[in-house]
Design a protein around this motif. Structure first.
Motif, PDB file in Angstrom:
ATOM      1  N   PHE A 120       0.836  -1.200   0.000  1.00  0.00           N
ATOM      2  CA  PHE A 120       0.000   0.000   0.000  1.00  0.00           C
ATOM      3  C   PHE A 120       0.876   1.257   0.000  1.00  0.00           C
ATOM      4  N   ALA A 121       1.894   1.293   0.881  1.00  0.00           N
ATOM      5  CA  ALA A 121       2.776   2.461   0.965  1.00  0.00           C
ATOM      6  C   ALA A 121       3.515   2.672  -0.352  1.00  0.00           C
ATOM      7  N   GLU A 122       3.930   1.582  -1.000  1.00  0.00           N
ATOM      8  CA  GLU A 122       4.587   1.684  -2.303  1.00  0.00           C
ATOM      9  C   GLU A 122       3.624   2.238  -3.347  1.00  0.00           C
ATOM     10  N   CYS A 123       2.372   1.815  -3.275  1.00  0.00           N
ATOM     11  CA  CYS A 123       1.355   2.314  -4.197  1.00  0.00           C
ATOM     12  C   CYS A 123       1.172   3.819  -4.034  1.00  0.00           C
ATOM     13  N   VAL A 124       1.115   4.285  -2.779  1.00  0.00           N
ATOM     14  CA  VAL A 124       0.958   5.715  -2.516  1.00  0.00           C
ATOM     15  C   VAL A 124       2.158   6.488  -3.041  1.00  0.00           C
ATOM     16  N   ARG A 125       3.344   5.924  -2.896  1.00  0.00           N
ATOM     17  CA  ARG A 125       4.551   6.591  -3.396  1.00  0.00           C
ATOM     18  C   ARG A 125       4.527   6.716  -4.918  1.00  0.00           C
ATOM     19  N   LYS A 126       4.179   5.639  -5.592  1.00  0.00           N
ATOM     20  CA  LYS A 126       4.199   5.638  -7.059  1.00  0.00           C
ATOM     21  C   LYS A 126       3.057   6.444  -7.655  1.00  0.00           C
ATOM     22  N   GLU A 127       1.873   6.329  -7.063  1.00  0.00           N
ATOM     23  CA  GLU A 127       0.689   6.979  -7.629  1.00  0.00           C
ATOM     24  C   GLU A 127       0.583   8.458  -7.262  1.00  0.00           C
ATOM     25  N   TYR A 128       0.982   8.814  -6.015  1.00  0.00           N
ATOM     26  CA  TYR A 128       0.708  10.157  -5.522  1.00  0.00           C
ATOM     27  C   TYR A 128       1.944  10.914  -5.052  1.00  0.00           C
ATOM     28  N   ASN A 240      15.443  18.794   5.561  1.00  0.00           N
ATOM     29  CA  ASN A 240      15.178  19.669   4.416  1.00  0.00           C
ATOM     30  C   ASN A 240      13.680  19.959   4.248  1.00  0.00           C
ATOM     31  N   GLY A 241      12.862  19.538   5.240  1.00  0.00           N
ATOM     32  CA  GLY A 241      11.435  19.825   5.197  1.00  0.00           C
ATOM     33  C   GLY A 241      10.599  18.808   4.460  1.00  0.00           C
ATOM     34  N   MET A 242      11.221  17.786   3.887  1.00  0.00           N
ATOM     35  CA  MET A 242      10.471  16.757   3.174  1.00  0.00           C
ATOM     36  C   MET A 242       9.830  15.790   4.166  1.00  0.00           C
ATOM     37  N   PHE A 243       8.834  15.070   3.691  1.00  0.00           N
ATOM     38  CA  PHE A 243       8.007  14.228   4.559  1.00  0.00           C
ATOM     39  C   PHE A 243       7.990  12.789   4.061  1.00  0.00           C
ATOM     40  N   SER A 244       7.900  11.835   5.004  1.00  0.00           N
ATOM     41  CA  SER A 244       7.697  10.425   4.678  1.00  0.00           C
ATOM     42  C   SER A 244       6.688   9.817   5.637  1.00  0.00           C
ATOM     43  N   LEU A 245       5.805   8.973   5.103  1.00  0.00           N
ATOM     44  CA  LEU A 245       4.891   8.214   5.955  1.00  0.00           C
ATOM     45  C   LEU A 245       5.681   7.213   6.779  1.00  0.00           C
ATOM     46  N   PHE A 246       5.286   7.063   8.039  1.00  0.00           N
ATOM     47  CA  PHE A 246       5.986   6.137   8.923  1.00  0.00           C
ATOM     48  C   PHE A 246       5.140   4.918   9.266  1.00  0.00           C
ATOM     49  N   ASP A 247       3.846   5.085   9.306  1.00  0.00           N
ATOM     50  CA  ASP A 247       2.967   4.008   9.747  1.00  0.00           C
ATOM     51  C   ASP A 247       1.659   4.089   8.965  1.00  0.00           C
ATOM     52  N   VAL A 248       1.235   2.969   8.383  1.00  0.00           N
ATOM     53  CA  VAL A 248      -0.025   2.944   7.622  1.00  0.00           C
ATOM     54  C   VAL A 248      -0.889   1.786   8.106  1.00  0.00           C
ATOM     55  N   ASP A 249      -0.858   1.524   9.407  1.00  0.00           N
ATOM     56  CA  ASP A 249      -1.531   0.340   9.955  1.00  0.00           C
ATOM     57  C   ASP A 249      -3.034   0.331   9.753  1.00  0.00           C
ATOM     58  N   ASN A 250      -3.640   1.489   9.539  1.00  0.00           N
ATOM     59  CA  ASN A 250      -5.089   1.528   9.369  1.00  0.00           C
ATOM     60  C   ASN A 250      -5.527   1.437   7.913  1.00  0.00           C
ATOM     61  N   CYS A 251      -4.585   1.214   7.030  1.00  0.00           N
ATOM     62  CA  CYS A 251      -4.902   1.031   5.611  1.00  0.00           C
ATOM     63  C   CYS A 251      -4.716  -0.449   5.273  1.00  0.00           C
ATOM     64  N   LEU A 252      -5.819  -1.144   5.050  1.00  0.00           N
ATOM     65  CA  LEU A 252      -5.795  -2.603   4.936  1.00  0.00           C
ATOM     66  C   LEU A 252      -5.658  -3.102   3.519  1.00  0.00           C
ATOM     67  N   ASN A 253      -6.030  -2.276   2.550  1.00  0.00           N
ATOM     68  CA  ASN A 253      -6.006  -2.710   1.161  1.00  0.00           C
ATOM     69  C   ASN A 253      -4.634  -2.444   0.553  1.00  0.00           C
ATOM     70  N   PRO A 254      -3.980  -3.441  -0.038  1.00  0.00           N
ATOM     71  CA  PRO A 254      -2.661  -3.193  -0.634  1.00  0.00           C
ATOM     72  C   PRO A 254      -2.716  -2.276  -1.851  1.00  0.00           C
ATOM     73  N   GLN A 255      -3.909  -2.064  -2.408  1.00  0.00           N
ATOM     74  CA  GLN A 255      -4.068  -1.183  -3.556  1.00  0.00           C
ATOM     75  C   GLN A 255      -4.585   0.181  -3.105  1.00  0.00           C
ATOM     76  N   CYS A 256      -3.775   1.212  -3.270  1.00  0.00           N
ATOM     77  CA  CYS A 256      -4.162   2.538  -2.792  1.00  0.00           C
ATOM     78  C   CYS A 256      -5.140   3.238  -3.720  1.00  0.00           C
TER      79      CYS A 256
END
Length: 315
Positions: A120-128, A240-256
């Motif tokens: 799911f996190a990889e999907c969010v990175r690639k898609e958004y 440098n002010g950039m952001f990364s998600l650390f935890d996505v435990d409440n997102c159950l679907n691997p497809q974002c």
């Protein structure tokens, strides 16, 4: 006749190979075969060559925990300052927070669950375009010696937890880390984030613009694309002010890209507006820090009436 015979043979066969190619026949037959194969493969993800569970050594784990959540504790590497490890807790859980029956599927600490969260996190990175530090699960042998060496601060664990870890096999998520990051949580207290801004904004001119851009992106993506991130939102902000998600435990679907059911959207909508308000406050905080350090470049923001907008630059 041909289709009937083929289906009869397929239902009785043990199929030693998963790589079956059907040439000819109807699309209906092909769909039946592919559906059956996918169902067979899904039964044991750990046997699939693309999702095989790899082992990892815990020799590199610094036994002093940096922090703990309900299911995981975070440890740093002894040798690599850019690496950390999330260890799945296999011992006590907080007595005040026992899993609810309807959330059993989410709270299951299985390889499949954590692999799905990585995908799911990889999907969010690639898609958004939102980065993450969510690791792919590995398995490790937690020895009694390592358990005895572990240290936890008073604020890391609830007093009801006596033994967060026990000897045995556990899942480990290796993650990218930097000593110059600050973690923040929504809802939460942002004193550490403000201190981080004061420390790095004066020496990193791109910090402010990066941070504002990341907050705008989070607002847009969470409110319109991946609403599940509005629940228990956690992330890292870098020097440098950039952001990364650390935890996505409440997102159950691997497809974002798949939207949640309507009932879930109604519940999540109650979390999205408070999160948007917090993102606005964080951008206003960043602006105040910037104005303090760079008074000649003051930027003023105005609030727009739309529920799905954040302050815009009005220079």
């Amino acid at each position: 006749m041909f289709k009937t015979e083929l289906l009869r043979k397929f239902s009785k066969s043990t199929w030693k190979s998963r790589n079956v190619l059907i040439i000819g026949g109807s699309m209906c037959l092909l769909l039946i075969l592919r559906t059956s194969m996918h169902a067979r493969t899904a039964r044991r993800m750990d046997e699939h060559p693309k999702t095989a569970i790899k082992s990892i050594s815990l020799d590199d784990i610094n036994p002093e925990a940096k922090g703990c959540g309900h299911w995981k504790c975070f440890f740093l590497s002894k040798t690599n300052p850019n690496r950390g490890y999330q260890l799945m807790r296999n011992g006590d859980i907080e007595h005040y927070r026992k899993p609810k029956p309807e959330k059993k599927h989410r709270d299951s600490r299985t390889f499949e669950i954590f692999a799905d969260r990585f995908h799911f996190a990889e999907c969010v990175r690639k898609e958004y375009g939102i980065n993450h530090v969510v690791g792919f699960p590995r398995v490790a042998e937690l020895t009694e010696e390592i358990v005895n060496e572990m240290e936890f601060s008073a604020k890391a664990l609830h007093p009801s937890v006596v033994k967060p870890f026990l000897p045995g096999k556990i899942f480990v998520l290796p993650v990218h880390y930097s000593k110059n990051v600050v973690q923040f949580h929504i809802p939460g207290v942002y004193a550490d984030l403000e201190e981080h801004m004061h420390k790095y904004m004066p020496v990193n001119p791109e910090y402010y613009d990066n941070f504002i851009g990341e907050m705008h992106k989070l607002d847009r993506v969470i409110s319109e694309k991946v609403e599940c991130l509005s629940s228990d939102f956690q992330g890292f902000v870098y020097e440098n002010g950039m952001f990364s998600l650390f935890d996505v435990d409440n997102c159950l679907n691997p497809q974002c890209t798949e939207r949640p059911p309507k009932d879930d959207l109604i519940v999540l909508s109650t979390l999205i507006k408070p999160l948007q308000k917090t993102l606005i406050k964080l951008m206003q905080l960043a602006t105040a820090v910037k104005d303090e350090h760079f008074p000649a470049e003051q930027v003023r923001y105005r609030k727009l009436k739309s529920n799905h907008t954040t302050p815009r630059d009005t220079r």
